[in-house]
Design a protein around this motif. Sequence first.
Motif, PDB file in Angstrom:
ATOM      1  N   ILE A   1      18.785  95.669  32.295  1.00  0.00           N
ATOM      2  CA  ILE A   1      17.767  96.669  32.649  1.00  0.00           C
ATOM      3  C   ILE A   1      17.613  96.775  34.169  1.00  0.00           C
ATOM      4  O   ILE A   1      17.626  97.893  34.715  1.00  0.00           O
ATOM      5  N   PRO A   2      17.448  95.669  34.914  1.00  0.00           N
ATOM      6  CA  PRO A   2      17.418  95.812  36.390  1.00  0.00           C
ATOM      7  C   PRO A   2      18.695  96.431  36.937  1.00  0.00           C
ATOM      8  O   PRO A   2      18.642  97.220  37.896  1.00  0.00           O
ATOM      9  N   GLN A   3      19.836  96.087  36.360  1.00  0.00           N
ATOM     10  CA  GLN A   3      21.095  96.661  36.810  1.00  0.00           C
ATOM     11  C   GLN A   3      21.140  98.159  36.550  1.00  0.00           C
ATOM     12  O   GLN A   3      21.609  98.933  37.400  1.00  0.00           O
TER      13      GLN A   3
ATOM     14  N   LEU B   1      21.573 101.026  39.523  1.00  0.00           N
ATOM     15  CA  LEU B   1      22.639 102.015  39.554  1.00  0.00           C
ATOM     16  C   LEU B   1      22.092 103.427  39.392  1.00  0.00           C
ATOM     17  O   LEU B   1      22.644 104.380  39.958  1.00  0.00           O
ATOM     18  N   SER B   2      21.021 103.592  38.623  1.00  0.00           N
ATOM     19  CA  SER B   2      20.412 104.924  38.471  1.00  0.00           C
ATOM     20  C   SER B   2      19.816 105.395  39.789  1.00  0.00           C
ATOM     21  O   SER B   2      19.887 106.585  40.132  1.00  0.00           O
ATOM     22  N   SER B   3      19.228 104.459  40.560  1.00  0.00           N
ATOM     23  CA  SER B   3      18.666 104.841  41.863  1.00  0.00           C
ATOM     24  C   SER B   3      19.749 105.234  42.856  1.00  0.00           C
ATOM     25  O   SER B   3      19.493 105.970  43.808  1.00  0.00           O
ATOM     26  N   TRP B   4      20.981 104.770  42.616  1.00  0.00           N
ATOM     27  CA  TRP B   4      22.113 105.148  43.461  1.00  0.00           C
ATOM     28  C   TRP B   4      22.790 106.430  42.978  1.00  0.00           C
ATOM     29  O   TRP B   4      23.754 106.883  43.594  1.00  0.00           O
ATOM     30  N   GLY B   5      22.307 106.999  41.886  1.00  0.00           N
ATOM     31  CA  GLY B   5      22.892 108.214  41.350  1.00  0.00           C
ATOM     32  C   GLY B   5      24.193 108.003  40.609  1.00  0.00           C
ATOM     33  O   GLY B   5      24.987 108.941  40.467  1.00  0.00           O
TER      34      GLY B   5
END
Length: 301
Positions: free
Chosen positions: A148-150, A154-158
């Motif tokens: 979940i943190p990963q 990665l979602s915040s990096w697009g």
Amino acid sequence: MSAAVPYTPAGTIHSANIPFNRKRVSPLRIVGTVVGYAVMIAVAAFTLLPFVWMVLSSVKNNNEIFTVPIKWFPEVWHWENYATIWSKANLVVWTKNTVVIAVAVTLLQVFTGSFAAYGFSKIKFAGRDLLFLCYIATIAVPWQAYMIPQFKMLSSWGLSDSLPSIILMQSFSAFGVFMMKQFYDTIPESLSEAARIDGLSEFGIYGRIILPLSGPSIAALGIITFTNAWNEYMQPLLYLRSPELWTIQIGLKSFVGEYSAAYDLIMTGSVLSVLPILVVFLFGQKYFIEGIATSGMKGSA
């Protein structure tokens, strides 16, 4: 008339003059050998039986697959199943995505694993052993503990819903570093020291001396990494939401849901998903076995 005896030069020993080995073999040893081979054959047959059933079911009529008693061979061999599934499933796209991920992950893991292993094995620095121990300890941490943190990172990096997200997550492997370090420890330290005296940099030693000697271990790591990347299911399921980005494992799961009664096509798709792994292993089994054997040896640095 007696048969002619072949001429042998003086000083040579003819095979007829070599005494036979008359050492007796105990009956217990013979029985143990026979039982050992019988057990290995039984275990191999038990392991291969599901795969054989899957292959035979892929060329059966759908109604013949679950007949009671089991009917191993079909009355009519339906080889057209292997053509039908390509028209009913998007196998071309799924296979292309899986190949891209598996090849990229394999290349990156082999490079990062061997490069890091060289540092841990051949370069002396403060805290090297402690850092290596901490890094290897991450093998014991399951991916589900930090997925979940990963995913949020990665979602915040697009990178969510993209193939690079899967490639990036699998680019580093503590197991690969451990395996390559075990092999590098068997390479005499004198080779590296001689190269340093001749003025070769650490990058040069790694690229010109260590890597050429690491063929079997690199092949073994490559086969293991390719197999794991090809069969990966959870990460693509979590990150890849667009159907055009699905891997073959996710695609076959959706195919099973859509054609839940077409067991013949399901078995055909399963066979096609296994074939690349089988081909890779058959061509690389010699180096795989050699690499596993040499990586377990303890050398003297």
